[in-house]
Design a protein around this motif. Structure first.
Motif, short mmCIF file in Angstrom:
data_model
loop_
_atom_site.label_atom_id
_atom_site.label_comp_id
_atom_site.label_asym_id
_atom_site.label_seq_id
_atom_site.Cartn_x
_atom_site.Cartn_y
_atom_site.Cartn_z
N ARG A 98 0.83 -1.20 0.00
CA ARG A 98 0.00 0.00 0.00
C ARG A 98 0.87 1.25 0.00
O ARG A 98 1.86 1.35 0.74
N THR A 113 -9.31 7.66 -7.62
CA THR A 113 -8.27 7.85 -6.61
C THR A 113 -8.35 9.24 -5.99
O THR A 113 -8.08 9.41 -4.79
N TRP A 115 -10.86 10.72 -5.10
CA TRP A 115 -11.95 10.79 -4.11
C TRP A 115 -11.45 10.49 -2.71
O TRP A 115 -12.17 10.72 -1.73
N HIS A 116 -10.24 9.98 -2.59
CA HIS A 116 -9.69 9.64 -1.28
C HIS A 116 -8.99 10.85 -0.66
O HIS A 116 -8.50 11.73 -1.36
N ASP A 117 -8.92 10.84 0.65
CA ASP A 117 -8.25 11.92 1.36
C ASP A 117 -6.74 11.72 1.37
O ASP A 117 -6.26 10.57 1.37
N THR A 120 -4.42 8.58 2.83
CA THR A 120 -5.05 7.26 2.66
C THR A 120 -4.03 6.26 2.12
O THR A 120 -3.24 6.58 1.22
N ILE A 122 -3.35 3.11 -0.12
CA ILE A 122 -4.02 2.50 -1.27
C ILE A 122 -3.12 1.42 -1.85
O ILE A 122 -1.93 1.65 -2.08
N TYR A 126 -5.07 -1.93 -6.50
CA TYR A 126 -6.15 -0.98 -6.77
C TYR A 126 -5.69 0.09 -7.76
O TYR A 126 -6.40 0.44 -8.71
#
Length: 367
Positions: A98, A113, A115-117, A120, A122, A126
């Motif tokens: 990650r 991607t 949309w994530h803070d 985060t 990841i 993904y």
């Protein structure tokens, strides 16, 4: 700058061995039919088409401006994915690793991607899925950050060479934020210091208003700009050669992923990794109105699309279901367009190219 296509000495037998498919002199009757169809499409499109098709089994190839330089847009995400998978093979990373999304990673464009803070975690798995299937730019730049831009460029060259191609026919690949810095930098050099969030804000403005928006961000007058508008700035950026290549060279890159072309030149990207990438490309969700719309059913197409200012691409490996002869593929197909402003015009043209490939016999007996 990108090198011009090289031509081999006809008596160089080593060149012949490495470039066997270029030596196939056969031109089937479908080539004349396809040429006529492409001319008709281009007349209506009011722009330019680039088309490269090669049957990987027979070696027969067709070129329509395929040796001209074209802006490849998000097609460059394929060698990014290939390098990630090569490092997976060596054990230097795993798909479950990650990465931390930093504020500096954000790039405008499609994909979830963003949309994530910030902060985060990841997974690489993904990010790979989003980069290929929906052309996520932020995911792409995070992956490039993980494996390194030099490695991505080396991978592209290795893939082209593995198919016997000339790696000098593809220019340097950059990060996606680097594209924005390069384009806006053609308007004013200070724009090269801007970051992804700045470009996300600029993207909120229409193309015709982006120059004025940039001037406000930089605190300068548009009179200081070195290009009259965003469109001319993109033309100037493309002329630098970044993310530019011939369609035939990109066809070589794609061909290296298929079992027909596998060889010792890419031992560090084995069959498992290549199949993983091709499976990702099969799941591409962008560009449904491009080549696939025209080729219709009966074709499996592992592909990647690209879209930029007045430019669009669609490229991949097509296979007929139940193919049993060399005339039935598989085929590498690389197509790009440039001209009209509306993306829908480009997509209609590419769909018609798909129809032309189908009904001309370029992909075997028409169906």
């Amino acid at each position: 700058m990108m090198a011009l296509p090289a031509h081999a000495n006809e008596y160089d037998t080593n060149w012949y061995d490495a470039h066997w498919y270029y030596e196939v002199d056969k031109k089937s009757t479908w080539q004349g039919d396809l040429t006529a169809r492409l001319k008709a499409i281009e007349d209506v499109f009011e722009g330019q088409l680039g088309v490269y098709v090669r049957n990987l089994a027979s070696g027969e190839a067709f070129s329509w401006r395929a040796d001209d330089p074209w802006y490849l847009a998000s097609l460059i995400k394929i060698p990014v994915a290939a390098q990630v998978l090569a490092e997976r093979q060596t054990g230097t990373l795993t798909l479950d690793e990650r990465l931390t999304l930093a504020r500096s990673d954000f790039v405008d464009g499609a994909g979830p991607t963003n949309w994530h803070d910030p902060g985060t975690l990841i997974s690489i798995r993904y990010l790979m899925e989003q980069m290929i299937t929906v052309s996520d730019n932020t995911a792409t730049d995070m992956l490039i950050g993980r494996v390194g831009l030099a490695a991505v460029n080396a991978r592209a060259h290795t893939m082209i060479a593995a198919s016997g191609g000339n790696s000098g026919e593809i220019g340097p690949i950059s990060k996606l934020v680097g594209v924005r810095q390069g384009v806006y930098g053609e308007l004013h050099p200070d724009a090269r210091e801007l970051g992804g969030m700045d470009f996300i804000a600029l993207r909120q403005h229409s193309v015709s208003q982006r120059g004025q928006a940039l001037a406000r961000v930089l605190g300068v007058s548009t009179a200081s700009f070195t290009q009259p508008d965003y469109g001319h700035a993109f033309d100037a950026y493309e002329a630098t050669g970044e993310n530019v290549g011939t369609l035939s060279a990109f066809g070589d890159l794609l061909a290296s992923l298929h079992p027909v072309q596998q060889g010792s030149a890419m031992d560090d990207l084995d069959d498992e990794q290549r199949q993983t990438l091709l499976a990702l490309m099969q799941r591409t969700r962008s560009g449904k109105q491009r080549l696939k719309a025209g080729m219709g059913s009966g074709i499996s197409f592992a592909h990647k699309t690209g879209t930029q200012q007045r430019r669009s691409c669609d490229a991949g490996i097509a296979e007929r279901t139940n193919a049993d002869t060399a005339t039935q593929g598989p085929w590498v197909i690389v197509t790009c367009t440039r001209g009209p402003e509306a993306v829908s015009d480009h997509e209609r043209a590419l769909a018609r190219v798909g129809e032309a490939l189908r009904y001309s016999g370029a992909l075997g007996k028409p169906w």
